[in-house]
Motif scaffolding. Structure first.
Motif, short mmCIF file in Angstrom:
data_model
loop_
_atom_site.label_atom_id
_atom_site.label_comp_id
_atom_site.label_asym_id
_atom_site.label_seq_id
_atom_site.Cartn_x
_atom_site.Cartn_y
_atom_site.Cartn_z
N PHE A 158 0.67 -1.29 0.24
CA PHE A 158 0.21 -0.08 -0.07
C PHE A 158 0.86 1.30 0.20
O PHE A 158 0.67 2.27 -0.75
N TRP A 179 2.57 1.82 -3.45
CA TRP A 179 1.69 2.18 -4.46
C TRP A 179 1.09 3.80 -4.15
O TRP A 179 1.37 4.52 -5.16
N PHE A 180 0.66 4.08 -2.84
CA PHE A 180 0.40 5.55 -2.57
C PHE A 180 1.55 6.35 -2.92
O PHE A 180 1.21 7.48 -3.39
N SER A 224 2.09 7.18 -6.60
CA SER A 224 1.02 7.87 -7.29
C SER A 224 1.57 9.05 -7.75
O SER A 224 0.87 9.82 -8.61
N GLY A 271 -5.54 7.42 -4.43
CA GLY A 271 -4.73 6.12 -4.72
C GLY A 271 -5.79 5.47 -5.67
O GLY A 271 -5.22 4.20 -6.05
N VAL A 287 -7.68 8.18 0.48
CA VAL A 287 -7.23 7.11 -0.20
C VAL A 287 -7.77 6.66 -1.59
O VAL A 287 -7.19 6.43 -2.80
N GLY A 339 -5.48 1.42 -4.80
CA GLY A 339 -5.17 2.09 -3.32
C GLY A 339 -6.26 1.60 -2.20
O GLY A 339 -5.67 0.98 -1.28
#
Length: 448
Positions: free
Chosen positions: A102, A105-106, A109, A355, A351, A359
């Motif tokens: 997580f 990925w976040f 971004s 995301g 989120v 996300g």
């Protein structure tokens, strides 16, 4: 005798340095830090207690950066201990792997974000650091208990600070001076040295269930009494902060903890009487504050607009998201009357917008993996079983957290992720203990 003599000589030396050299405080602080480091190296449970105290007391308000520095120091001590004992193992859980995915990925971004003005690295250098350290430090039931003792001390510290500001406000005459200029002085909020009453209250809620559970345990009386002070003090601090998220979150925790209580009606009567007396004696418009959620006020309307704006922004890029920090940048395009840089006040919206669905799926994966570590059917709790009690306490806090995260943007909120990590470690400790119990049974040992 030799230790006492050495301590006396060190004190005399520091006094002498203080008289002739202006850097004595720096030397004293370094010496104290070194002694604490040696103590933690020998007894790691001290480190977990310090982490608990630091987070719940918000000592970083007095010493900025102290929380991250503490986690960094604990990481160095953990590495040193492993090198010293030739231990190359790394403790991890399924939740640990999910939060890494997580966070990556976040943070990544940012590659498709149209603005980096509100981009930060807290998920990497604060959240993952905290999770890594706690996975290594929390290796036994005693370590979990040590964290909670430190957390209880921090909760008492916070409660005293909050009550102190309220006492000074009304006793010093400040309330009388501003009463003529304020339409409703009963709506005054008190939160001690914390920067925000909502952050203070929700942080207390995250660990309120565990201190209530340990209060009702069969641990030594001094520990149970300490937990009782932490629980009562936290409820008082939450009430005088007038944080609606904190008040509802605390109510959820108390109700769920009553579910494991054999004398629930007596305990409910105690809580009810205590709260009623506080409401009658203290000049706080507690019920008016909560009722405003239904009748509506400026804060409620603004938060509703922030959520609706988040839904509109989410529709622009539902799969990948707009990029970390874009909500804060773009929300004023929809609500130009707001101050630039207003955050979502809702973790799930934050989120989802930043995301995207990917996300959001990774975020809920963290939730699911943590929820699996708890027993949701175990309501007949053995008061002698600390892990079973903590399961009930963390279970109540996790349910409450699901509500509280709708009232703040907690993507990189360390206490929230600390709660998740402790639940993950609790599940790991229970699995290890159950495995040991099974392997020692001649009837079922062959199945393991």
């Amino acid at each position: 005798m030799l230790v006492g003599l050495a301590a006396g000589l060190i004190i005399i030396l520091l006094l002498a340095i203080g008289m002739f050299w202006g850097r004595a405080l720096i030397i004293a602080a370094a010496l104290l830090a070194g002694l604490i480091g040696l103590a933690v190296f020998r007894y790691p449970v001290i480190g977990t207690a310090l982490i608990g105290f630091t987070q719940l007391s918000n000592i970083a308000e007095f010493v900025p950066g102290s929380t991250s520095a503490l986690f960094g120091a604990m990481l160095l001590i953990v590495v040193a201990r492993k090198l010293f004992s030739h231990d190359t193992r790394i403790t991890y859980t399924s939740f640990y792997l999910a939060i890494i995915a997580f966070a990556v990925w976040f943070q990544a971004s940012a590659l498709w974000s149209d603005s980096l003005l509100f981009y930060d690295w807290k998920l990497m250098y604060r959240v993952l650091l905290a999770i890594a350290v706690l996975h290594e430090l929390v290796a036994s039931e005693e370590d979990l208990l040590g964290f909670m003792i430190g957390a209880a001390a921090g909760m008492i510290f916070t409660a005293v600070s909050a009550v102190k500001t309220a006492y000074e406000f009304y006793v010093s005459g400040v309330a009388d001076q501003v009463a003529s200029a304020v339409t409703n002085i009963e709506s005054s909020r008190f939160y001690g040295h914390w920067m925000d009453p909502n952050i203070m209250s929700i942080t207390l809620v995250f660990f309120l269930g565990a201190v209530i559970a340990l209060w009702r345990s069969q641990l030594p009386f001094r520990i149970r009494g300490f937990m009782m002070l932490a629980a009562v003090g936290s409820i008082v601090a939450i009430m005088i902060s007038l944080s609606r998220g904190g008040l509802i979150g605390a109510a959820i925790v108390v109700v769920l903890m009553l579910g494991i209580e054999r004398r629930r009606w007596q305990l409910l009567l105690v809580f009810g009487t205590f709260i009623a007396l506080l409401v009658l004696v203290a000049p706080f418009d507690l019920f008016g504050r909560v009722a405003a959620l239904v009748t509506g006020d400026a804060s409620t309307s603004e938060r509703s607009n922030l959520i609706l704006s988040g839904i509109k922004l989410f529709q622009e890029s539902p799969i990948w998201g707009l990029g970390m920090g874009v909500y804060d940048h773009r929300v004023t395009y929809i609500l130009p009357q707001l101050q630039y840089g207003v955050f979502a006040h809702n973790t799930f919206i934050d989120v989802a917008v930043n995301g995207g669905l990917i996300g959001l799926v990774l975020f809920f994966l963290c939730w699911w993996l943590v929820m699996r570590k708890l027993s949701w059917r175990d309501w007949n709790v053995d008061r002698r079983d600390t892990l079973q009690l903590l399961n009930a306490g963390f279970r109540a806090s996790l349910v409450s957290a699901a509500f509280c995260l709708n009232t703040l943007s907690g993507t990189s909120f360390v206490p929230f992720w600390t709660l998740f990590t402790l639940i993950a470690m609790l599940g790991l400790l229970r699995q290890r203990r159950d495995g040991e119990l099974v392997t020692t049974s001649g009837q079922v040992a062959g199945r393991i």
